[in-house]
Design a protein around this motif. Structure first.
Motif, PDB file in Angstrom:
ATOM      1  N   TYR A 166      19.563  -7.079  27.654  1.00 47.01           N
ATOM      2  CA  TYR A 166      18.509  -5.857  28.315  1.00 47.01           C
ATOM      3  C   TYR A 166      17.453  -6.509  28.604  1.00 47.01           C
ATOM      4  CZ  TYR A 166      16.027  -1.446  28.550  1.00 47.01           C
ATOM      5  OH  TYR A 166      15.477  -0.682  29.097  1.00 47.01           O
ATOM      6  N   GLN A 213      11.224   0.209  28.187  1.00 42.12           N
ATOM      7  CA  GLN A 213      12.114  -1.148  27.845  1.00 42.12           C
ATOM      8  C   GLN A 213      11.476  -1.849  26.592  1.00 42.12           C
ATOM      9  OE1 GLN A 213      11.536  -3.740  31.183  1.00 42.12           O
ATOM     10  NE2 GLN A 213      12.891  -2.577  32.686  1.00 42.12           N
ATOM     11  N   ALA A 216      13.402   0.164  23.747  1.00 41.86           N
ATOM     12  CA  ALA A 216      14.845   0.043  23.836  1.00 41.86           C
ATOM     13  C   ALA A 216      15.238  -1.353  23.352  1.00 41.86           C
ATOM     14  CB  ALA A 216      15.293   0.141  25.337  1.00 41.86           C
ATOM     15  N   GLN A 219      16.898  -1.350  19.928  1.00 39.35           N
ATOM     16  CA  GLN A 219      18.136  -0.430  20.296  1.00 39.35           C
ATOM     17  C   GLN A 219      19.444  -1.098  20.803  1.00 39.35           C
ATOM     18  OE1 GLN A 219      15.890   2.741  21.479  1.00 39.35           O
ATOM     19  NE2 GLN A 219      15.001   3.018  19.621  1.00 39.35           N
ATOM     20  N   CYS A 220      19.449  -2.329  21.262  1.00 39.78           N
ATOM     21  CA  CYS A 220      20.501  -2.849  22.101  1.00 39.78           C
ATOM     22  C   CYS A 220      21.754  -3.326  21.157  1.00 39.78           C
ATOM     23  CB  CYS A 220      19.987  -4.215  22.804  1.00 39.78           C
ATOM     24  SG  CYS A 220      18.757  -3.918  23.957  1.00 39.78           S
ATOM     25  N   PRO A 253      21.266  -1.016  25.455  1.00 42.21           N
ATOM     26  CA  PRO A 253      21.226   0.476  24.421  1.00 42.21           C
ATOM     27  C   PRO A 253      22.181   1.278  25.120  1.00 42.21           C
ATOM     28  CG  PRO A 253      19.212   0.286  25.962  1.00 42.21           C
ATOM     29  CD  PRO A 253      20.124  -1.032  26.245  1.00 42.21           C
ATOM     30  N   HIS A 256      20.980   3.801  28.009  1.00 42.31           N
ATOM     31  CA  HIS A 256      20.830   3.528  29.478  1.00 42.31           C
ATOM     32  C   HIS A 256      21.881   3.883  30.286  1.00 42.31           C
ATOM     33  CE1 HIS A 256      19.351   0.391  32.351  1.00 42.31           C
ATOM     34  NE2 HIS A 256      20.657   0.360  32.649  1.00 42.31           N
ATOM     35  N   ARG A 302      15.638   9.409  22.156  1.00 45.03           N
ATOM     36  CA  ARG A 302      16.108   8.146  23.070  1.00 45.03           C
ATOM     37  C   ARG A 302      16.284   8.621  24.245  1.00 45.03           C
ATOM     38  NH1 ARG A 302      19.417   4.183  19.223  1.00 45.03           N
ATOM     39  NH2 ARG A 302      18.086   4.377  17.068  1.00 45.03           N
ATOM     40  N   HIS A 306      14.543   7.361  27.852  1.00 37.70           N
ATOM     41  CA  HIS A 306      15.245   6.540  28.833  1.00 37.70           C
ATOM     42  C   HIS A 306      15.581   7.275  30.365  1.00 37.70           C
ATOM     43  CE1 HIS A 306      16.536   2.441  28.054  1.00 37.70           C
ATOM     44  NE2 HIS A 306      17.274   2.523  29.365  1.00 37.70           N
TER      45      HIS A 306
END
Length: 349
Positions: A166, A213, A216, A219-220, A253, A256, A302, A306
């Motif tokens: 990501y 971004q 995030a 949080q991937c 994440p 997404h 979140r 997003h």
């Protein structure tokens, strides 16, 4: 196998025989009819093979998806087609979800080619999604359940190193999306009528995009589809939803996909009335699929943050999507960003 085909003329009966052998041991293609060529962003060629009478029959028709229009197309699409070939070669065989079947998927760095040999979904009589036509709640629930299966399958596993990281193909695109000329030209199109004053601060939206971004990155945790909008969906005769175009598949994440789907696929009224329950249902499904979802309050934050991602539909170049598609999605996503105060959520710690 030898080199991958680089032009449609290299899609021959001997090559297809080798490509189908893993899925259909003993198959022999004696002739090949090219019945359709779609010269889109990627090239898609529909083939109808003729098989030897040896008791082994492959599919009556299938599609080759690759960069077959020359070296410029291969250079432009290498990352996207490589991502899709990796999905079908590495991830798809181990996912129990509704998605197209592929019999061959390979990449070739030396030529910049990536090729997938996949089923002709028309043989199953599927219906394709349309960005201008919202989904109903049952369809969105089915899509979220599918995404939860994908997200939970490799949750926080080291194997995710084989997927693009990501933000994938979104990396570096901000310079185009938020350039002054590009911004003002697209805001003058029909899609621009749906953008309220609070979302017309070009520099502010760029900062929000980049903040989204950055937040995030830690949080991937899973494998995401990466482009989960209604135009990348199909529905079987039984009503099951499946996703197409896995070109943006990446280690990313979960929100997404989830925020993108809910905000782009539902009418404004359905989203407002049901997004909380849909998010709760997704989190439950993610837990059952092997993920470790956050609590609802954290997930909700979140999700709100997003929502900045699907704003990309407002800024999508005219060559990539018809204006009616961009205008339809712009109305839904701008309403979602406004309703849930996406920019304030991104400004908070």
């Amino acid at each position: 196998m030898g080199p991958l085909p680089l032009v449609p003329g290299e899609l021959t009966a001997p090559w297809l025989t080798q490509a189908l052998t893993a899925g259909f041991p003993g198959v022999e293609v004696t002739a090949l009819h090219e019945t359709r060529v779609i010269w889109g962003t990627a090239t898609k060629v529909r083939l109808e093979p003729v098989y030897a009478d040896n008791g082994v029959q492959g599919p009556s028709s299938l599609y080759v998806k690759a960069a077959l229009a020359g070296p410029e197309q291969r250079q432009l699409l290498w990352q996207a087609l490589r991502g899709e070939a990796t999905f079908y070669g590495r991830w798809r065989p181990r996912l129990s979800i509704e998605a197209p079947q592929a019999w061959f998927a390979e990449t070739e760095a030396s030529s910049g080619q990536a090729l997938v040999l996949m089923e002709d979904l028309d043989l199953r009589g599927v219906r394709y999604g349309d960005p201008t036509v919202p989904l109903d709640l049952a369809q969105v629930r089915d899509c979220l359940a599918l995404l939860a299966q994908c997200h939970g399958r490799w949750w926080r596993q080291t194997e995710l190193r084989h997927a693009d990281a990501y933000p994938g193909m979104l990396a570096g695109i901000a310079d185009l999306f938020f350039s002054k000329e590009h911004w003002h030209r697209l805001m003058s199109l029909p899609r621009g009528r749906h953008v309220p004053p609070a979302l017309r601060d070009r520099e502010g939206l760029r900062r929000a995009w980049e903040r989204m971004q950055a937040l995030a990155q830690p949080q991937c945790e899973c494998l995401v589809h990466g482009d989960a909008h209604p135009g990348n969906l199909y529905f079987t005769r039984e009503g099951r939803a499946g996703f197409l175009d896995w070109q943006n598949t990446m280690h990313g994440p979960w929100m997404h996909d989830v925020a993108y789907l809910i905000a782009t696929a539902l009418t404004v009224e359905d989203r407002r009335g049901h997004e909380c329950e849909l998010l709760r249902e997704y989190l439950d499904a993610l837990g059952r699929a092997g993920g470790t979802p956050p609590g609802f309050d954290e997930a909700w934050l979140r999700y709100r943050r997003h929502l900045a991602h699907p704003f990309c539909w407002v800024l999508t170049p005219e060559s990539m999507q018809p204006e009616e598609n961009c205008a339809a999605i712009a109305e839904r996503i701008c309403a979602a960003m406004t309703d849930l105060d996406c920019l304030r959520a991104l400004a908070s710690d």
